[in-house]
Design a protein around this motif. Structure first.
Motif, PDB file in Angstrom:
ATOM      1  N   UNK A  27       0.827  -1.211   0.000  1.00 41.84           N
ATOM      2  CA  UNK A  27       0.000   0.000   0.000  1.00 41.84           C
ATOM      3  C   UNK A  27       0.862   1.262   0.000  1.00 41.84           C
ATOM      4  N   UNK A  28       0.502   2.182  -0.883  1.00 40.32           N
ATOM      5  CA  UNK A  28       1.097   3.512  -0.923  1.00 40.32           C
ATOM      6  C   UNK A  28      -0.019   4.529  -0.707  1.00 40.32           C
ATOM      7  N   UNK A  29       0.248   5.541   0.109  1.00 44.28           N
ATOM      8  CA  UNK A  29      -0.729   6.600   0.383  1.00 44.28           C
ATOM      9  C   UNK A  29      -0.245   7.895  -0.251  1.00 44.28           C
ATOM     10  N   UNK A  30      -1.158   8.577  -0.948  1.00 48.70           N
ATOM     11  CA  UNK A  30      -0.822   9.849  -1.582  1.00 48.70           C
ATOM     12  C   UNK A  30      -1.857  10.889  -1.149  1.00 48.70           C
ATOM     13  N   UNK A  31      -1.395  11.994  -0.575  1.00 45.74           N
ATOM     14  CA  UNK A  31      -2.294  13.053  -0.140  1.00 45.74           C
ATOM     15  C   UNK A  31      -1.710  14.418  -0.422  1.00 45.74           C
ATOM     16  N   UNK A  32      -2.592  15.400  -0.595  1.00 40.30           N
ATOM     17  CA  UNK A  32      -2.120  16.770  -0.799  1.00 40.30           C
ATOM     18  C   UNK A  32      -1.263  17.222   0.377  1.00 40.30           C
ATOM     19  N   UNK A  33      -1.690  16.829   1.571  1.00 42.99           N
ATOM     20  CA  UNK A  33      -0.941  17.127   2.783  1.00 42.99           C
ATOM     21  C   UNK A  33      -0.006  15.952   3.058  1.00 42.99           C
ATOM     22  N   UNK A  34       1.282  16.138   2.785  1.00 43.25           N
ATOM     23  CA  UNK A  34       2.239  15.041   2.909  1.00 43.25           C
ATOM     24  C   UNK A  34       2.320  14.510   4.334  1.00 43.25           C
ATOM     25  N   UNK A  35       2.147  15.386   5.310  1.00 36.38           N
ATOM     26  CA  UNK A  35       2.220  14.930   6.699  1.00 36.38           C
ATOM     27  C   UNK A  35       1.042  14.025   7.036  1.00 36.38           C
ATOM     28  N   UNK A  36      -0.147  14.348   6.515  1.00 33.00           N
ATOM     29  CA  UNK A  36      -1.313  13.480   6.741  1.00 33.00           C
ATOM     30  C   UNK A  36      -1.117  12.133   6.065  1.00 33.00           C
ATOM     31  N   UNK A  37      -0.552  12.163   4.859  1.00 34.24           N
ATOM     32  CA  UNK A  37      -0.281  10.912   4.149  1.00 34.24           C
ATOM     33  C   UNK A  37       0.720  10.063   4.922  1.00 34.24           C
ATOM     34  N   UNK A  38       1.752  10.698   5.455  1.00 37.10           N
ATOM     35  CA  UNK A  38       2.763   9.971   6.233  1.00 37.10           C
ATOM     36  C   UNK A  38       2.166   9.400   7.511  1.00 37.10           C
ATOM     37  N   UNK A  39       1.305  10.170   8.167  1.00 36.81           N
ATOM     38  CA  UNK A  39       0.656   9.696   9.396  1.00 36.81           C
ATOM     39  C   UNK A  39      -0.230   8.494   9.104  1.00 36.81           C
ATOM     40  N   UNK A  40      -0.966   8.549   7.986  1.00 41.42           N
ATOM     41  CA  UNK A  40      -1.840   7.428   7.642  1.00 41.42           C
ATOM     42  C   UNK A  40      -1.020   6.192   7.304  1.00 41.42           C
ATOM     43  N   UNK A  41       0.044   6.361   6.534  1.00 41.21           N
ATOM     44  CA  UNK A  41       0.895   5.220   6.189  1.00 41.21           C
ATOM     45  C   UNK A  41       1.468   4.580   7.450  1.00 41.21           C
ATOM     46  N   UNK A  42       1.893   5.408   8.391  1.00 39.10           N
ATOM     47  CA  UNK A  42       2.426   4.888   9.652  1.00 39.10           C
ATOM     48  C   UNK A  42       1.363   4.133  10.432  1.00 39.10           C
ATOM     49  N   UNK A  43       0.145   4.690  10.450  1.00 44.34           N
ATOM     50  CA  UNK A  43      -0.950   4.045  11.170  1.00 44.34           C
ATOM     51  C   UNK A  43      -1.337   2.716  10.531  1.00 44.34           C
ATOM     52  N   UNK A  44      -1.251   2.641   9.211  1.00 45.14           N
ATOM     53  CA  UNK A  44      -1.604   1.398   8.520  1.00 45.14           C
ATOM     54  C   UNK A  44      -0.582   0.301   8.795  1.00 45.14           C
ATOM     55  N   UNK A  45       0.681   0.682   8.929  1.00 44.30           N
ATOM     56  CA  UNK A  45       1.726  -0.305   9.169  1.00 44.30           C
ATOM     57  C   UNK A  45       1.926  -1.190   7.952  1.00 44.30           C
ATOM     58  N   UNK A  46       2.454  -2.356   8.170  1.00 43.24           N
ATOM     59  CA  UNK A  46       2.622  -3.317   7.077  1.00 43.24           C
ATOM     60  C   UNK A  46       3.519  -2.832   5.963  1.00 43.24           C
ATOM     61  N   UNK A  47       4.426  -1.908   6.273  1.00 44.77           N
ATOM     62  CA  UNK A  47       5.322  -1.400   5.242  1.00 44.77           C
ATOM     63  C   UNK A  47       4.681  -0.392   4.312  1.00 44.77           C
ATOM     64  N   UNK A  48       3.504   0.147   4.674  1.00 42.63           N
ATOM     65  CA  UNK A  48       2.850   1.162   3.833  1.00 42.63           C
ATOM     66  C   UNK A  48       3.767   2.372   3.663  1.00 42.63           C
ATOM     67  N   UNK A  49       3.769   2.927   2.463  1.00 50.13           N
ATOM     68  CA  UNK A  49       4.651   4.037   2.125  1.00 50.13           C
ATOM     69  C   UNK A  49       3.827   5.251   1.691  1.00 50.13           C
ATOM     70  N   UNK A  50       4.510   6.361   1.455  1.00 50.13           N
ATOM     71  CA  UNK A  50       3.859   7.552   0.916  1.00 50.13           C
ATOM     72  C   UNK A  50       4.475   7.909  -0.425  1.00 50.13           C
ATOM     73  N   UNK A  51       3.662   8.509  -1.271  1.00 47.17           N
ATOM     74  CA  UNK A  51       4.142   8.997  -2.559  1.00 47.17           C
ATOM     75  C   UNK A  51       3.848  10.467  -2.687  1.00 47.17           C
ATOM     76  N   UNK A  52       4.628  11.164  -3.470  1.00 50.33           N
ATOM     77  CA  UNK A  52       4.438  12.596  -3.655  1.00 50.33           C
ATOM     78  C   UNK A  52       3.192  12.865  -4.490  1.00 50.33           C
ATOM     79  N   UNK A  53       2.408  13.822  -4.039  1.00 55.16           N
ATOM     80  CA  UNK A  53       1.164  14.187  -4.711  1.00 55.16           C
ATOM     81  C   UNK A  53       1.429  14.569  -6.165  1.00 55.16           C
ATOM     82  N   UNK A  54       0.644  13.975  -7.084  1.00 52.89           N
ATOM     83  CA  UNK A  54       0.736  14.321  -8.494  1.00 52.89           C
ATOM     84  C   UNK A  54       1.762  13.544  -9.287  1.00 52.89           C
ATOM     85  N   UNK A  55       2.578  12.747  -8.595  1.00 50.96           N
ATOM     86  CA  UNK A  55       3.573  11.942  -9.303  1.00 50.96           C
ATOM     87  C   UNK A  55       2.993  10.566  -9.622  1.00 50.96           C
ATOM     88  N   UNK A  56       3.704   9.795 -10.418  1.00 47.45           N
ATOM     89  CA  UNK A  56       3.205   8.484 -10.822  1.00 47.45           C
ATOM     90  C   UNK A  56       3.032   7.574  -9.612  1.00 47.45           C
TER      91      UNK A  56
END
Length: 207
Positions: A27-56
């Protein structure tokens, strides 16, 4: 298992993301607010990552977990970054009184997404007939619609990894009627059922 990117950081993004991680998906999380995306990825666990908004997106399947009026503009903003992806629209375009659709034509957010997305992308409608907490705690049927058989098969496999049953309702034009079914669920919640603790499902007669 599937590689999933989720555009959005709200309640449905969190719920689908949690089930996806539990099902062994990447799972990768992408959000306009990078900090919110990072917080969600951390909460999900399981190696979830974040991606930069608007990128592939890293995922082959891109779940757009946004309010309906933001979906098409975001797809247009991402543009060619979504080339070759399977885009899953989960939105419900309810009108202001929740007894009809916001668009008056026989279309759907998913069909409008298909117009805005790169030609090589495929669009699937899914999850819109399920209330969030039912998706979180229950085992509801998940109705899907789309034009590309391979894309639908990949989404079905993802849904099965969540421990849920996917049910194909047909081509992408059926997304209009799935959005209408979303309106029906609100009507049932307000009247016949009287609460939000249910989902539409299919009952098959025994052979």
């Amino acid at each position: 298992m599937s590689n999933i990117s989720i555009i959005g950081t709200g309640n449905m993004a969190r719920t689908i993301g949690a089930r996806a991680v539990a099902g062994g998906n990447t799972v990768e999380v992408m959000g306009r607010d990078q900090s919110k995306a990072a917080d969600l990825a951390k909460a999900l666990g399981g190696g979830a990552t974040t991606g930069a908004w608007g990128t592939a997106p890293a995922g082959d399947i891109v779940i757009v977990a946004l309010l309906h009026d933001g979906v098409v503009p975001v797809i247009a903003q991402y543009g060619d970054a979504l080339a070759g992806k399977v885009i899953v629209d989960i939105s419900n375009p309810f009108n202001s009184t929740f007894d009809g659709l916001a668009h008056r034509e026989e279309t759907s957010i998913a069909q409008e997404v298909a117009k805005a997305a790169p030609a090589s992308a495929s669009v699937v409608k899914a999850f819109n007939t399920i209330f969030r907490h039912v998706l979180e705690k229950g085992r509801p049927d998940v109705f899907i619609a789309g034009d590309n058989a391979q894309a639908k098969a990949s989404v079905e496999a993802f849904i099965e990894s969540l421990g849920l049953r996917p049910l194909d309702v047909g081509s992408l034009k059926m997304a209009h009627w799935l959005e209408g079914a979303g309106v029906v669920t609100v009507g049932l919640a307000n009247h016949g059922v009287g609460n939000l603790d249910f989902a539409l499902s299919i009952t098959e007669l025994p052979v």
